[in-house]
Design a protein around this motif. Sequence first.
Motif, PDB file in Angstrom:
ATOM      1  N   ALA A  98      46.674  47.825  43.546  1.00 10.14           N
ATOM      2  CA  ALA A  98      45.214  47.781  43.667  1.00 10.14           C
ATOM      3  C   ALA A  98      44.507  48.224  42.383  1.00 10.14           C
ATOM      4  O   ALA A  98      43.285  48.262  42.349  1.00 10.14           O
ATOM      5  CB  ALA A  98      44.765  48.642  44.847  1.00 10.14           C
ATOM      6  N   LYS A 166      34.967  58.505  40.390  1.00  8.80           N
ATOM      7  CA  LYS A 166      34.859  58.649  41.846  1.00  8.80           C
ATOM      8  C   LYS A 166      35.457  59.990  42.240  1.00  8.80           C
ATOM      9  O   LYS A 166      36.482  60.414  41.700  1.00  8.80           O
ATOM     10  CB  LYS A 166      35.601  57.502  42.550  1.00  8.80           C
ATOM     11  N   ASP A 180      42.296  56.276  52.132  1.00 10.54           N
ATOM     12  CA  ASP A 180      40.891  56.172  51.736  1.00 10.54           C
ATOM     13  C   ASP A 180      40.752  55.773  50.269  1.00 10.54           C
ATOM     14  O   ASP A 180      39.891  54.959  49.916  1.00 10.54           O
ATOM     15  CB  ASP A 180      40.157  57.492  51.993  1.00 10.54           C
ATOM     16  N   GLU A 183      41.638  52.082  50.016  1.00 10.71           N
ATOM     17  CA  GLU A 183      40.527  51.262  50.500  1.00 10.71           C
ATOM     18  C   GLU A 183      39.425  51.170  49.437  1.00 10.71           C
ATOM     19  O   GLU A 183      38.870  50.098  49.197  1.00 10.71           O
ATOM     20  CB  GLU A 183      39.977  51.857  51.795  1.00 10.71           C
ATOM     21  N   TRP A 184      39.119  52.298  48.793  1.00 13.47           N
ATOM     22  CA  TRP A 184      38.097  52.299  47.754  1.00 13.47           C
ATOM     23  C   TRP A 184      38.517  51.407  46.567  1.00 13.47           C
ATOM     24  O   TRP A 184      37.712  50.630  46.042  1.00 13.47           O
ATOM     25  CB  TRP A 184      37.828  53.717  47.272  1.00 13.47           C
ATOM     26  N   LYS A 186      40.534  48.849  46.584  1.00 13.27           N
ATOM     27  CA  LYS A 186      40.480  47.438  46.976  1.00 13.27           C
ATOM     28  C   LYS A 186      39.057  46.926  47.064  1.00 13.27           C
ATOM     29  O   LYS A 186      38.816  45.736  46.856  1.00 13.27           O
ATOM     30  CB  LYS A 186      41.187  47.245  48.319  1.00 13.27           C
ATOM     31  N   GLY A 187      38.109  47.808  47.361  1.00 16.33           N
ATOM     32  CA  GLY A 187      36.727  47.401  47.562  1.00 16.33           C
ATOM     33  C   GLY A 187      35.843  47.447  46.327  1.00 16.33           C
ATOM     34  O   GLY A 187      34.685  47.054  46.370  1.00 16.33           O
ATOM     35  N   ARG A 188      36.376  47.922  45.215  1.00 17.73           N
ATOM     36  CA  ARG A 188      35.504  48.058  44.037  1.00 17.73           C
ATOM     37  C   ARG A 188      35.382  46.788  43.243  1.00 17.73           C
ATOM     38  O   ARG A 188      36.064  45.864  43.351  1.00 17.73           O
ATOM     39  CB  ARG A 188      35.966  49.216  43.142  1.00 17.73           C
TER      40      ARG A 188
END
Length: 188
Positions: A98, A166, A180, A183-184, A186-188
């Motif tokens: 990721a 972050k 968590d 997830e962060w 993958k979402g950035r």
Amino acid sequence: MNQPNLQDVDWSTIPAPEDDGGADHLKGRAFPAVPLRSTDGNLMDLSALSGLVILFVYPMTGQPGVALPEDWDMIPGARGCTPQSCGFRDLAAELKEAGADHIFGLSTQDTDYQKEMAERLHMPFPILSDSELALQKALNLPMMRVHDMDLLKRMALILKDGEISKVFYPVFPPDRNAPDVLEWLKGR
């Protein structure tokens, strides 16, 4: 009350830490040039690393057969260092897929103590020691005093080319920290 198993914890019986604002000042700061002793035998200066660095921070890991401090489970944010560390171990490959270039753990325990944990739990990345509190002082990282020990409060920092981009703080339950972070990423 101490739950006997380091990995299988009923988080509903553990007090969650509150956001005391102790990490509010970290996002956007340059990471200081503080060399830290590593379980792989090197001195690591995270400020010199390029790319994306995950640094998860924990108070202290326990050792099988060695009692944790009295009432450890009742100190908000204390319990869960092994589950947090194992979460990053178990997701290390996915975190790198990721976008993470480096993963490190950090505590104030000395390197010899950390080496036992790193070997026993098969950590695929170095664990860093801030036993002299040099990084804690340079960044004013949130601390807790337990008996006669100065311990870092649990968090995760994401560094991008030497800057803190972050902050995960407070972290609870600890075994959710690595998912968590993933997830962060993958979402950035």
